[in-house]
Design an enzyme around this catalytic site. Structure first.
Site, PDB file in Angstrom:
ATOM      1  N   VAL A 290      39.596  29.796  33.580  1.00 38.74           N
ATOM      2  CA  VAL A 290      39.589  30.285  32.181  1.00 38.74           C
ATOM      3  C   VAL A 290      40.905  30.028  31.461  1.00 38.74           C
ATOM      4  O   VAL A 290      40.969  30.115  30.235  1.00 38.74           O
ATOM      5  CB  VAL A 290      39.294  31.791  32.049  1.00 38.74           C
ATOM      6  CG1 VAL A 290      37.845  32.098  32.242  1.00 38.74           C
ATOM      7  CG2 VAL A 290      40.162  32.611  32.928  1.00 38.74           C
TER       8      VAL A 290
ATOM      9  N   THR B 122      46.625  30.025  34.366  1.00 33.40           N
ATOM     10  CA  THR B 122      47.887  29.288  34.532  1.00 33.40           C
ATOM     11  C   THR B 122      48.489  28.956  33.166  1.00 33.40           C
ATOM     12  O   THR B 122      49.707  29.080  32.964  1.00 33.40           O
ATOM     13  CB  THR B 122      47.655  27.989  35.342  1.00 33.40           C
ATOM     14  OG1 THR B 122      47.019  28.337  36.566  1.00 33.40           O
ATOM     15  CG2 THR B 122      48.967  27.285  35.644  1.00 33.40           C
TER      16      THR B 122
ATOM     17  N   LYS C 247      52.266  32.669  42.431  1.00 29.99           N
ATOM     18  CA  LYS C 247      50.818  32.669  42.687  1.00 29.99           C
ATOM     19  C   LYS C 247      50.723  33.032  44.164  1.00 29.99           C
ATOM     20  O   LYS C 247      50.985  32.193  45.046  1.00 29.99           O
ATOM     21  CB  LYS C 247      50.227  31.291  42.378  1.00 29.99           C
ATOM     22  CG  LYS C 247      48.766  31.165  42.715  1.00 29.99           C
ATOM     23  CD  LYS C 247      47.936  30.650  41.570  1.00 29.99           C
ATOM     24  CE  LYS C 247      46.482  30.484  42.001  1.00 29.99           C
ATOM     25  NZ  LYS C 247      45.559  30.520  40.865  1.00 29.99           N
TER      26      LYS C 247
ATOM     27  N   GLU D 185      50.323  35.081  38.783  1.00 30.52           N
ATOM     28  CA  GLU D 185      48.973  34.593  38.484  1.00 30.52           C
ATOM     29  C   GLU D 185      48.018  34.985  39.597  1.00 30.52           C
ATOM     30  O   GLU D 185      48.307  34.795  40.786  1.00 30.52           O
ATOM     31  CB  GLU D 185      48.954  33.061  38.318  1.00 30.52           C
ATOM     32  CG  GLU D 185      47.535  32.594  37.997  1.00 30.52           C
ATOM     33  CD  GLU D 185      47.336  31.084  37.934  1.00 30.52           C
ATOM     34  OE1 GLU D 185      48.328  30.348  37.766  1.00 30.52           O
ATOM     35  OE2 GLU D 185      46.175  30.654  38.070  1.00 30.52           O
TER      36      GLU D 185
HETATM   37  N1  LIG Z   1      44.271  26.001  25.695  1.00 29.80           N
HETATM   38  C1  LIG Z   1      44.043  24.915  26.433  1.00 29.80           C
HETATM   39  N2  LIG Z   1      44.107  23.683  25.891  1.00 29.80           N
HETATM   40  C2  LIG Z   1      43.882  22.570  26.630  1.00 29.80           C
HETATM   41  N3  LIG Z   1      43.586  22.597  27.935  1.00 29.80           N
HETATM   42  C3  LIG Z   1      43.511  23.802  28.545  1.00 29.80           C
HETATM   43  C4  LIG Z   1      43.727  25.007  27.817  1.00 29.80           C
HETATM   44  N4  LIG Z   1      43.579  26.037  28.667  1.00 29.80           N
HETATM   45  C5  LIG Z   1      43.275  25.515  29.857  1.00 29.80           C
HETATM   46  N5  LIG Z   1      43.232  24.170  29.806  1.00 29.80           N
HETATM   47  C6  LIG Z   1      42.915  23.253  30.929  1.00 29.80           C
HETATM   48  O1  LIG Z   1      41.778  23.796  31.593  1.00 29.80           O
HETATM   49  C7  LIG Z   1      41.950  23.789  32.993  1.00 29.80           C
HETATM   50  C8  LIG Z   1      41.886  25.232  33.517  1.00 29.80           C
HETATM   51  O2  LIG Z   1      42.986  25.988  33.019  1.00 29.80           O
HETATM   52  P1  LIG Z   1      43.899  26.819  34.007  1.00 29.80           P
HETATM   53  O3  LIG Z   1      44.343  25.960  35.129  1.00 29.80           O
HETATM   54  O4  LIG Z   1      44.965  27.505  33.222  1.00 29.80           O
HETATM   55  O5  LIG Z   1      42.806  27.892  34.523  1.00 29.80           O
HETATM   56  P2  LIG Z   1      42.998  28.984  35.668  1.00 29.80           P
HETATM   57  O6  LIG Z   1      42.257  30.215  35.230  1.00 29.80           O
HETATM   58  O7  LIG Z   1      44.423  29.128  35.995  1.00 29.80           O
HETATM   59  O8  LIG Z   1      42.194  28.299  36.876  1.00 29.80           O
HETATM   60  P3  LIG Z   1      42.301  28.680  38.457  1.00 29.80           P
HETATM   61  O9  LIG Z   1      41.341  29.792  38.654  1.00 29.80           O
HETATM   62  O10 LIG Z   1      41.884  27.416  39.130  1.00 29.80           O
HETATM   63  O11 LIG Z   1      43.725  29.049  38.758  1.00 29.80           O
HETATM   64  C9  LIG Z   1      43.287  23.072  33.265  1.00 29.80           C
HETATM   65  O12 LIG Z   1      43.004  21.721  33.515  1.00 29.80           O
HETATM   66  C10 LIG Z   1      44.064  23.209  31.956  1.00 29.80           C
HETATM   67  O13 LIG Z   1      44.922  22.102  31.749  1.00 29.80           O
HETATM   68 MG   LIG Z   2      45.391  28.702  37.751  1.00 31.23          MG
END
Ligand SMILES: Nc1ncnc2c1ncn2[C@@H]1O[C@H](COP(=O)(O)OP(=O)(O)OP(=O)(O)O)[C@@H](O)[C@H]1O
Ligand SMILES: [Mg+2]
Length: 242
Positions: free
Chosen positions: A15, A18, A39, A116
């Site tokens: 979502v 990160t 993390k 995280e």
């Molecule tokens: N606001 C945004 N604009 C562009 N790309 C985004 C945005 N938010 C997230 N992403 C992309 O979407 C993907 C998922 O985001 P992120 O890694 O932050 O999710 P997460 O919740 O940390 O996932 P995980 O559960 O795997 O840790 C990544 O590839 C990130 O680069």
């Molecule tokens: Mg993440």
């Protein structure tokens, strides 16, 4: 010594935990605050040489300008699944003591901690221990990252309930990847409905950011966007961050 900090969880995996954690780290760094990132358990790590590396952690450490120590990423697995499952597949139990020690090291070194989560709140770390248990041990308040569209009322309220039932303090919600224009009715109305029903403040929302890519270590305009669109002043006051 106990340091202030925040635990970034989400309604789901992918979502934007990160991205939001890194955005917060970038903004706090710009204010001169020494931020440590973590993390506690990373799954889906990549092999570099003979070392498993979490791209999430690499991204967070760069945002917070942390020097490379093992403390930000004390437990790493190759398989991109829940820690309990990865631990079983790779025959290596999650070492909670190592995580506790790493967290204490970061508290010694930094003034504010951003942790995280792993997936969402009810992700199992071992058969008797969930992400919520880890947050309780760390004594951290929680920030929830949510999607803006249909289905998010249910996912967000479930997350807040799961947190509260276990005595966790949810300080705010951030919506990620909100369209810049032509919002659906659900996207338009969800934040207000969720904050009214849960009594948790909405801190803001981020749109899709061009040139932002966690896996490739690209921030794009994340700092500027976060600064412009996410209200953290009252959160920081509440957490007694000067
Ligand atoms: N606001 C945004 N604009 C562009 N790309 C985004 C945005 N938010 C997230 N992403 C992309 O979407 C993907 C998922 O985001 P992120 O890694 O932050 O999710 P997460 O919740 O940390 O996932 P995980 O559960 O795997 O840790 C990544 O590839 C990130 O680069
Ligand atoms: Mg993440």
């Amino acid at each position: 010594m106990k340091k202030p900090g925040i635990f970034i969880t989400g309604t789901d995996t992918d979502v934007g935990k990160t991205v939001i954690a890194a955005g917060l780290a970038l903004v706090l760094r710009a204010q001169g605050i020494r931020v440590g990132v973590m993390k506690p358990i990373a799954t889906g790590c990549l092999n570099f040489g003979n070392r498993l590396v979490s791209m999430d952690v690499a991204f967070l450490m760069e945002a917070a300008e942390n020097e490379w120590t093992g403390f930000s990423s004390p437990s790493r697995y190759k398989h991109p699944v829940a820690p309990k499952v990865a631990a079983e597949l790779e025959k290596k139990e999650v070492d909670l003591d190592q995580i506790r020690k790493a967290y204490a090291e970061l508290e010694n070194k930094y003034d504010f901690l951003i942790v995280e989560g792993i997936g969402g709140l009810m992700v199992p770390i071992n058969p008797k221990y969930y992400v919520t248990d880890l947050i309780r041990e760390m004594k951290l308040p929680v920030l929830v990252v949510s999607k803006p569209g249909i289905g998010t009322i249910n996912h967000t309220l479930l997350t807040i309930d799961a947190a509260r039932i276990r005595g966790l303090d949810v300080k705010g919600i951030v919506f990620n990847r909100v369209p810049r224009a032509n919002l659906s009715i659900a996207e338009m109305t969800n934040p207000k409905v969720i904050s009214e029903l849960s009594k948790v403040p909405i801190l803001g929302s981020l749109p899709d950011i061009e040139d932002l890519d966690v896996e490739r270590g690209k921030f794009g305009s994340l700092r500027e966007m976060f600064q412009e669109r996410i209200r953290i002043d009252s959160l920081l006051q509440d957490l007694q961050v000067k």
